[in-house]
Design a protein around this motif. Structure first.
Motif, PDB file in Angstrom:
ATOM      1  N   PRO A  93       0.831  -1.210   0.000  1.00 46.90           N
ATOM      2  CA  PRO A  93       0.000   0.000   0.000  1.00 46.90           C
ATOM      3  C   PRO A  93       0.864   1.258   0.000  1.00 46.90           C
ATOM      4  N   ARG A  94       0.509   2.238  -0.829  1.00 49.83           N
ATOM      5  CA  ARG A  94       1.228   3.519  -0.861  1.00 49.83           C
ATOM      6  C   ARG A  94       0.466   4.507   0.015  1.00 49.83           C
ATOM      7  N   LEU A  95       1.125   5.017   1.014  1.00 47.67           N
ATOM      8  CA  LEU A  95       0.478   5.919   1.956  1.00 47.67           C
ATOM      9  C   LEU A  95       0.615   7.381   1.560  1.00 47.67           C
ATOM     10  N   GLU A  96       1.120   7.616   0.335  1.00 44.52           N
ATOM     11  CA  GLU A  96       1.164   8.950  -0.237  1.00 44.52           C
ATOM     12  C   GLU A  96       0.557   8.882  -1.633  1.00 44.52           C
ATOM     13  N   PRO A  97      -0.085   9.975  -2.082  1.00 40.86           N
ATOM     14  CA  PRO A  97      -0.745   9.925  -3.395  1.00 40.86           C
ATOM     15  C   PRO A  97       0.264   9.914  -4.533  1.00 40.86           C
ATOM     16  N   ASP A  98      -0.178   9.322  -5.659  1.00 35.34           N
ATOM     17  CA  ASP A  98       0.666   9.322  -6.853  1.00 35.34           C
ATOM     18  C   ASP A  98       0.469  10.623  -7.620  1.00 35.34           C
ATOM     19  N   GLN A  99       1.014  10.685  -8.829  1.00 32.76           N
ATOM     20  CA  GLN A  99       0.953  11.936  -9.593  1.00 32.76           C
ATOM     21  C   GLN A  99      -0.465  12.324  -9.969  1.00 32.76           C
ATOM     22  N   GLN A 100      -1.358  11.345 -10.006  1.00 40.34           N
ATOM     23  CA  GLN A 100      -2.769  11.644 -10.294  1.00 40.34           C
ATOM     24  C   GLN A 100      -3.564  11.948  -9.024  1.00 40.34           C
ATOM     25  N   GLY A 101      -2.885  11.958  -7.882  1.00 45.32           N
ATOM     26  CA  GLY A 101      -3.552  12.245  -6.619  1.00 45.32           C
ATOM     27  C   GLY A 101      -4.236  11.040  -6.016  1.00 45.32           C
ATOM     28  N   LEU A 102      -3.968   9.838  -6.566  1.00 46.57           N
ATOM     29  CA  LEU A 102      -4.596   8.627  -6.067  1.00 46.57           C
ATOM     30  C   LEU A 102      -3.681   7.897  -5.085  1.00 46.57           C
ATOM     31  N   PHE A 103      -4.282   7.323  -4.051  1.00 47.23           N
ATOM     32  CA  PHE A 103      -3.585   6.388  -3.180  1.00 47.23           C
ATOM     33  C   PHE A 103      -3.810   4.994  -3.772  1.00 47.23           C
ATOM     34  N   ILE A 104      -2.728   4.276  -4.008  1.00 48.47           N
ATOM     35  CA  ILE A 104      -2.865   2.971  -4.649  1.00 48.47           C
ATOM     36  C   ILE A 104      -2.200   1.894  -3.807  1.00 48.47           C
ATOM     37  N   PHE A 105      -2.468   0.661  -4.165  1.00 50.90           N
ATOM     38  CA  PHE A 105      -1.669  -0.457  -3.682  1.00 50.90           C
ATOM     39  C   PHE A 105      -1.377  -1.366  -4.866  1.00 50.90           C
ATOM     40  N   THR A 106      -0.211  -1.996  -4.834  1.00 52.32           N
ATOM     41  CA  THR A 106       0.131  -2.987  -5.836  1.00 52.32           C
ATOM     42  C   THR A 106       0.314  -4.316  -5.133  1.00 52.32           C
ATOM     43  N   GLY A 107       0.206  -5.394  -5.882  1.00 52.51           N
ATOM     44  CA  GLY A 107       0.343  -6.683  -5.239  1.00 52.51           C
ATOM     45  C   GLY A 107       0.451  -7.820  -6.217  1.00 52.51           C
ATOM     46  N   ASN A 108       0.800  -8.968  -5.682  1.00 56.47           N
ATOM     47  CA  ASN A 108       0.740 -10.191  -6.463  1.00 56.47           C
ATOM     48  C   ASN A 108       0.217 -11.301  -5.584  1.00 56.47           C
ATOM     49  N   SER A 109      -0.388 -12.275  -6.218  1.00 53.54           N
ATOM     50  CA  SER A 109      -1.000 -13.375  -5.481  1.00 53.54           C
ATOM     51  C   SER A 109      -0.836 -14.661  -6.271  1.00 53.54           C
ATOM     52  N   THR A 110      -0.523 -15.716  -5.557  1.00 51.40           N
ATOM     53  CA  THR A 110      -0.530 -17.052  -6.132  1.00 51.40           C
ATOM     54  C   THR A 110      -1.474 -17.910  -5.300  1.00 51.40           C
ATOM     55  N   VAL A 111      -2.427 -18.535  -5.933  1.00 53.93           N
ATOM     56  CA  VAL A 111      -3.327 -19.432  -5.231  1.00 53.93           C
ATOM     57  C   VAL A 111      -3.122 -20.848  -5.762  1.00 53.93           C
ATOM     58  N   GLN A 112      -2.922 -21.772  -4.838  1.00 56.86           N
ATOM     59  CA  GLN A 112      -2.900 -23.183  -5.212  1.00 56.86           C
ATOM     60  C   GLN A 112      -4.303 -23.737  -4.991  1.00 56.86           C
ATOM     61  N   PHE A 113      -4.820 -24.434  -5.998  1.00 54.61           N
ATOM     62  CA  PHE A 113      -6.170 -24.981  -5.878  1.00 54.61           C
ATOM     63  C   PHE A 113      -6.217 -26.408  -6.421  1.00 54.61           C
ATOM     64  N   VAL A 114      -7.177 -27.157  -5.943  1.00 58.98           N
ATOM     65  CA  VAL A 114      -7.431 -28.515  -6.407  1.00 58.98           C
ATOM     66  C   VAL A 114      -8.608 -28.484  -7.368  1.00 58.98           C
ATOM     67  N   CYS A 115      -8.481 -29.170  -8.454  1.00 57.94           N
ATOM     68  CA  CYS A 115      -9.612 -29.323  -9.361  1.00 57.94           C
ATOM     69  C   CYS A 115     -10.510 -30.444  -8.815  1.00 57.94           C
ATOM     70  N   VAL A 116     -11.743 -30.131  -8.549  1.00 50.55           N
ATOM     71  CA  VAL A 116     -12.691 -31.099  -7.987  1.00 50.55           C
ATOM     72  C   VAL A 116     -13.435 -31.842  -9.104  1.00 50.55           C
ATOM     73  N   LYS A 117     -13.767 -31.126 -10.164  1.00 48.63           N
ATOM     74  CA  LYS A 117     -14.421 -31.718 -11.326  1.00 48.63           C
ATOM     75  C   LYS A 117     -13.737 -31.182 -12.580  1.00 48.63           C
TER      76      LYS A 117
END
Length: 970
Positions: A93-117
């Protein structure tokens, strides 16, 4: 027993993580967490297909009927083809605004899942996220088993209506195989109080920003892509990137915190232990400059209270820390199950829409629900802290460890916590006698459940699919009726049997999901193990009648004949009930009762009518049913028994238990509104109040008389009503003036302190000589010396409101300055409510404009501020006009996901009682169908129903009430 189970889960997860770590690393390395956002433009294949593909819809999923035949991504429920195992999540999370005046957050996620069907389609929730593309698509898919590679993503897009990231594949995922899905994304760290959002506050003249979260019910998908349904439990491996010097918290304990640079920016990278297996709605993240206090660790559980540095330094977290240990200890014994986690962080947030949220191991609160200032806060503030903490800690087991499968059964989760919060708080503060306060929950929900537009505790899954429908479930029925029927169940089983069945349920289903009937099964086992308990039917057969049909009965006891009957109680007897009842609105009713002060053996009313010769009264005997108000039903009597009870109230009211005196008043007034008894009979129950000194009966009486204030404060009935109440309140006012030595001391008892507030509040509102002058004198002394407030915290709400109501611009402006400068949240809340008490229209209109200006009124407080104005007889039409004019803006900014948004409609329409107001309400509904009403949809229907009932009641009762009051007010 529980600890060994939790250890084995950790070991199993560790093995799973090791097995997958190589492949996870491939994805995670390819998704660099510190890369700035890459806004998606048009790419080939980045949108829904123009024709059907071979993906097979799930026939069990339900959806809005207006859409016709649906694709799987057009359904609000996930198909049953995939099941998550774990997530790796990194958020910055960015606790200061960007050049457009927006507060943003960046991220990545990996989910491991099982195929049931077998399936060629992946649906995963994602909302308000922009994705970095991998080879033209919004995600990357790998198989854990390299011998069976994952198919390629053929098409990907975001389905806005149902909030999915949709991935169509060029081949099949195979049942039993395990896959990894990686994404990189960016979102806005907005101020909308949902998902991953920002909160701002000023400390030492410096504005500070923090990042926090609110995932319940469907907002986790705004923070990262996830299978965002409560049954889709998984473990979570969280990493937070944050500015150096800030503290980052998540559900589990921190394992590592490393200072580093990312693209030349100094940051801290904090990693946490894997969570327990849990639902997405319980996940939480906080990055802030908060400080904490910590309990001495005599157990393995780390307990901390977090808040603004100034609040912690002033000791505002001390009380919460003191009661948390006692309440946790109580629940461990009550559940016979150890606390499931290694830590319990509780955090007070400046901006938070709900009262509190039971995130597992990281509970978030409004400041008013966690912080208590020993100098500035009142007895009521202290009780709220104790009961809210008790409520949230109850969820650590019931709701978090064991979770309901779907939101249609939310009542069991919230109703249970709403019941046992009184038990936990009573353990922490035994001198308060707080258990009887549950009567106020019962009375509150009676008012809603007596409407034809009510709904059962457990609704069908088909009724609860869209996010707005889920939000609508967070209502009085789920919380207060749930609490009332579970308390009734505990009463007829006995608390020990109830707790034993509960412990069995929790240990059996730990870390998994249930439906409500699973609890009935375990309670039934506890009953069968207890020889001295005899039930007329199984627990399930008894309770299904209270859970699967809406409403409740009025039980009529005829002491002349012994005839007992039950009937579905509707406050408007002319209202039409459209909802089908599987039990024909008949209940199995446990009836505890007494005759002439002697407790009798409980009996069951199992049919619509029965005869119990034991209840026949002879001579001067009086009968009182539903002792301790243990059952969820109203009671009516033959007229002769009513007269005996009225005489008893006048001659020896203490012969009737305190909680039953409150219930007699509430039953009588509502039976009169439903035309079951005469209105003057209800009014006569208040005649004894000049002798009453206990808080709970007075609170019940004033709550019911408040309906009369709302119906009559714009009519000629109001003068005689004021005169009558003034006569009844005078002895109570004099009593407290005497025992407090002319208001210089605080009453000793917890409930006595509340009743002193009632005495002064009603005396001032009713124009009792000397009361308004007292309030204005205290307020003037404060205005003359703002640094030294002479008003006791218990009396501040009443004094502030009274002084502002009978003052002018000078008083209002002073209170506004004090509100702006307040550093204690409870003081701020009192002043904010009191500012709505002015009788000056232009001040009220200005205040309404302030309410939707976040620089003046926090977003969390906007709707409650408008409702406060509407409570004022002068402000009600102003607030109604304001809401009509601004509805589109208010709904967009405050109402889309708010659990409390229904309160705005309820609060503004409480006085509606004319045909003109009814037509305005209908017109408001028609004019805003395109805008929508979100979680307030049902509240709007109920407002229309209540307005119709008010019109009928006034037409039938006005003259009768005026005649009676005119005679009694002399």
């Amino acid at each position: 027993m529980g600890k060994g189970f939790y250890l084995s889960k950790n070991l199993a997860m560790a093995g799973l993580l090791l097995a997958a770590i190589a492949l996870v690393t491939i994805i995670v390395l390819s998704v660099v967490y510190d890369q700035e956002r890459s806004r998606n433009s048009s790419f080939p294949g980045d949108g829904p297909p123009s024709s059907r593909v071979s993906s097979t819809p799930n026939p069990s999923s339900s959806s809005p009927s207006t859409l016709g035949p649906l694709e799987p991504w057009q359904r609000y429920r996930l198909p049953d083809t995939l099941a998550p195992v774990f997530y790796n999540i990194t958020l910055w999370p960015r606790l200061e605004p960007d050049q457009q005046g927006l507060f943003i957050f960046t991220g990545n996620s990996t989910v491991q899942f099982v195929c049931v069907k077998d399936t060629d389609l992946i649906l995963i929730h994602a909302n308000k996220l922009n994705f970095t593309l991998f080879q033209g698509h919004k995600a990357r898919l790998l198989a854990v088993d390299m011998a069976h590679p994952a198919p390629q993503i053929r098409n990907s897009w975001l389905e806005e209506e149902t909030e999915y990231l949709v991935l169509q594949l060029d081949g099949m995922l195979l049942a039993g195989k395990v896959y990894l899905l990686g994404t990189q994304f960016q979102g806005e760290l907005g101020d909308n109080l949902e998902g991953f959002y920002r909160s701002q506050y000023t400390e030492d003249g410096v504005q500070k920003v923090l990042a926090t979260s609110q995932m319940q019910a469907t907002f986790a998908r705004q923070a990262f892509p996830c299978f965002d349904e409560p049954a889709m439990k998984a473990t979570f491996n969280v990493v937070l990137i944050h500015p150096p010097g800030t503290t980052a918290l998540s559900n589990s304990r921190e394992t590592e915190s490393v200072d580093m640079e990312s693209d030349g920016i100094p940051v801290t990278r904090t990693t946490y232990e894997p969570t327990k297996k849990m639902s997405t709605y319980l996940l939480a993240f906080i990055v802030s400059n908060f400080t904490f206090i910590q309990a001495a660790q005599d157990t393995d559980v780390q307990v901390r209270i977090w808040a603004r540095s100034q609040a912690i330094a002033e000791g505002q977290g001390d009380y919460a820390l003191n009661v948390t240990g006692a309440i946790l200890n109580f629940y461990e014994h009550y559940y016979n199950t150890s606390y499931p986690l290694s830590k319990s962080d509780q955090v007070a947030l400046p901006d938070f829409n709900a009262g509190a949220m039971e995130n597992w191991g990281l509970i978030t609160y409004r400041e008013t629900a966690l912080l208590y200032d020993p100098i500035a806060s009142s007895t009521g503030n202290k009780e709220r802290v104790a009961t809210v903490i008790s409520h949230e800690l109850a969820h650590m087991w019931f709701g978090n460890l064991v979770t309901l499968r779907w939101w249609n059964d939310l009542w069991l989760n919230e109703g249970f916590a709403s019941y046992v919060e009184y038990l936990g708080a009573d353990h922490a503060e035994p001198s308060w006698d707080i258990r009887d306060h549950i009567i106020f929950d019962v009375h509150k929900v009676f008012a809603v459940d007596a409407l034809a537009s009510s709904h059962p505790l457990s609704r069908s899954e088909e009724e609860v699919n869209q996010p707005s429908q889920i939000g609508e479930m967070f209502n009085t029925i789920s919380y207060s009726k749930g609490a009332a029927v579970l308390r009734m169940l505990s009463e007829f089983l006995s608390e020990s049997v109830f707790a034993r069945g509960l412990s069995s349920y929790l240990n059996t289903f730990a870390f998994s999901n249930t439906v409500y009937t699973d609890l009935w099964d375990h309670l039934q086992l506890a009953v069968e193990e207890t020889p001295d308990i005899s039930l007329p039917h199984s627990v399930q057969d008894i309770m299904n009648r209270w859970v699967l049909q809406m409403g409740f009965p009025v039980v009529t006891v005829d002491t002349r004949t012994g005839h007992i009957s039950q009937k579905h109680f509707l406050v408007d007897p002319e209202a039409e009930v459209d909802r089908h009842s599987p039990f024909n609105y008949s209940w199995f009713v446990p009836i505890k009762w007494m005759k002439s002060g002697v407790e009798q053996e409980q009996f069951w009313l199992l049919k619509k009518t029965d005869v119990q010769s034991r209840v026949i009264a002879t001579g001067g005997e009086w009968v009182l049913a539903n002792t301790n108000v243990s059952g969820y039903f109203r009671v009516n009597y033959d007229l002769e028994n009513w007269e005996r009870l009225l005489l008893l109230l006048h001659t020896d009211h203490q012969a009737i238990p305190i909680i039953n005196r409150a219930q007699l008043l509430d039953d009588a007034f509502n039976l009169a509104r439903a035309k079951v008894i005469n209105t003057t009979l209800a009014l006569r129950t208040t005649s004894y109040l000049s002798k009453e000194r206990d808080y709970i009966p007075w609170a019940s009486a004033l709550s019911n008389l408040n309906y009369y204030f709302l119906m009559f404060d714009r009519t000629d009935v109001y003068g005689p009503l004021q005169g009558y109440i003034r006569k009844q309140i005078l002895p109570l006012f004099d009593y407290f003036r005497t025992i407090t030595a002319n208001w210089t001391r605080v009453p000793h008892g917890h409930n006595d302190q509340y009743n002193q507030i009632n005495a002064i509040n009603m005396a001032c509102n009713m124009g009792l000589k000397g009361c308004r002058e007292l309030a204005q004198r205290w307020f003037s002394q404060w205005m003359a010396d703002p640094e030294h407030n002479p008003i006791h915290p218990n009396l501040k709400s009443t004094v502030y409101c009274s002084a502002i109501a009978f003052g002018g611009t000078e008083e209002w402006d002073f209170a506004w300055r004090m509100f702006q400068n307040a550093t204690v949240a409870t003081e701020s809340a009192r002043l904010r409510a009191a500012l709505a008490c002015t009788k000056v229209p232009w001040l009220l209109n200005r205040y309404l404009q302030y309410s939707i200006d976040p620089t003046k009124i926090r977003k969390q407080d906007a709707t409650s501020t408008i409702v406060a104005v509407a409570r004022n007889v002068v402000g009600m039409p102003l607030a109604w006009n304001f809401v009509q004019e601004k509805w589109s803006y208010i709904f967009e900014q405050y109402g889309r996901g708010s659990f409390s948004f229904a309160g705005l409609i309820n609060g503004i329409t409480k006085r509606f009682s004319s045909e003109f107001e009814l037509q305005e309400l209908k017109r408001f509904k028609e004019q805003n169908l395109q805008v929508g009403f979100g979680s307030a949809t049902l509240a709007l229907e109920q407002a229309i129903e209540k307005t119709r009932a008010n019109i009928r009641w006034l037409a039938d009762s006005r003259a009768q009430v005026l005649d009676w009051l005119s005679g009694e007010a002399q």
